[in-house]
Design a protein around this motif. Structure first.
Motif, short mmCIF file in Angstrom:
data_model
loop_
_atom_site.label_atom_id
_atom_site.label_comp_id
_atom_site.label_asym_id
_atom_site.label_seq_id
_atom_site.Cartn_x
_atom_site.Cartn_y
_atom_site.Cartn_z
N ILE A 18 0.84 -1.21 0.00
CA ILE A 18 0.00 0.00 0.00
C ILE A 18 0.87 1.25 0.00
N THR A 19 1.95 1.24 0.77
CA THR A 19 2.85 2.39 0.82
C THR A 19 3.53 2.59 -0.52
N LEU A 20 3.95 1.53 -1.18
CA LEU A 20 4.56 1.63 -2.51
C LEU A 20 3.59 2.26 -3.51
N ILE A 21 2.33 1.84 -3.47
CA ILE A 21 1.33 2.43 -4.35
C ILE A 21 1.17 3.91 -4.06
N GLY A 22 1.17 4.27 -2.77
CA GLY A 22 1.07 5.68 -2.40
C GLY A 22 2.24 6.50 -2.93
N GLY A 41 -1.80 10.89 -2.70
CA GLY A 41 -0.78 9.84 -2.62
C GLY A 41 -0.14 9.79 -1.24
N MET A 42 0.09 10.96 -0.64
CA MET A 42 0.65 10.99 0.71
C MET A 42 -0.32 10.37 1.71
N ALA A 43 -1.61 10.58 1.50
CA ALA A 43 -2.61 9.96 2.38
C ALA A 43 -2.59 8.44 2.24
N VAL A 44 -2.37 7.96 1.02
CA VAL A 44 -2.30 6.51 0.80
C VAL A 44 -1.07 5.94 1.50
N ILE A 45 0.04 6.70 1.51
CA ILE A 45 1.24 6.26 2.22
C ILE A 45 0.93 6.09 3.71
N LEU A 46 0.27 7.07 4.30
CA LEU A 46 -0.10 6.97 5.71
C LEU A 46 -1.07 5.81 5.94
N LEU A 47 -1.97 5.60 5.01
CA LEU A 47 -2.91 4.50 5.11
C LEU A 47 -2.17 3.16 5.15
N GLY A 48 -1.09 3.04 4.40
CA GLY A 48 -0.30 1.80 4.41
C GLY A 48 0.26 1.50 5.79
N GLY A 49 0.73 2.55 6.46
CA GLY A 49 1.23 2.36 7.82
C GLY A 49 0.14 1.98 8.79
N VAL A 50 -1.00 2.59 8.65
CA VAL A 50 -2.13 2.30 9.54
C VAL A 50 -2.63 0.87 9.31
N VAL A 51 -2.77 0.48 8.06
CA VAL A 51 -3.25 -0.87 7.75
C VAL A 51 -2.26 -1.92 8.24
N GLY A 52 -0.97 -1.69 7.98
CA GLY A 52 0.05 -2.64 8.45
C GLY A 52 0.05 -2.76 9.96
N GLY A 53 -0.05 -1.63 10.66
CA GLY A 53 -0.09 -1.66 12.12
C GLY A 53 -1.34 -2.35 12.65
#
Length: 85
Positions: A18-22, A41-53
Motif C-alpha cells: 500500500i505504501t509503494l502504491i502511495g 498519494g501521501m494519504a495513501v502512504i499513511l494508510l499503508g502504515g495504519v493498515v500494516g499496524g
C-alpha cells in the motif's frame, strides 16, 4: 536477519505494498504538477502504515517470542562464544 521471519508476514507485505502504491501515486501527481493528487498519494502512504499496524495488532505480524526462548538463545550464544575462545 535471513534466519528470522523479519518482514515475511501478511502485515508487513500489505503495509509495504500500500505504501509503494502511495509513493507511485504521489510521484506521478508531483510530476503532473497536481497538488491535490500528490497529497492524495501521501494519504495513501499513511494508510499503508495504519493498515500494516492494524494487521499486526490483529495477529498477522511476527509473533513475539516468550522470554524463556530469548533467554535460552542467549545462553546458547554465550556457550558458543566460550567454547570458541
Amino acid at each position: 536477519m535471513a534466519g528470522s521471519s523479519h518482514g515475511h508476514t501478511p502485515a508487513a507485505w500489505t503495509g509495504s505494498i500500500i505504501t509503494l502504491i502511495g509513493f507511485c501515486v504521489a510521484g506521478v501527481f508531483m510530476v503532473a504538477d497536481s497538488p491535490l493528487g500528490f497529497w492524495a498519494g501521501m494519504a495513501v502512504i499513511l494508510l499503508g502504515g495504519v493498515v500494516g499496524g492494524a494487521m499486526k495488532m490483529a495477529g498477522l505480524g511476527t509473533p513475539k517470542e516468550p522470554d524463556s526462548v530469548v533467554q535460552a538463545r542467549d545462553r546458547a550464544a554465550g556457550a558458543e562464544a566460550r567454547s570458541a575462545a
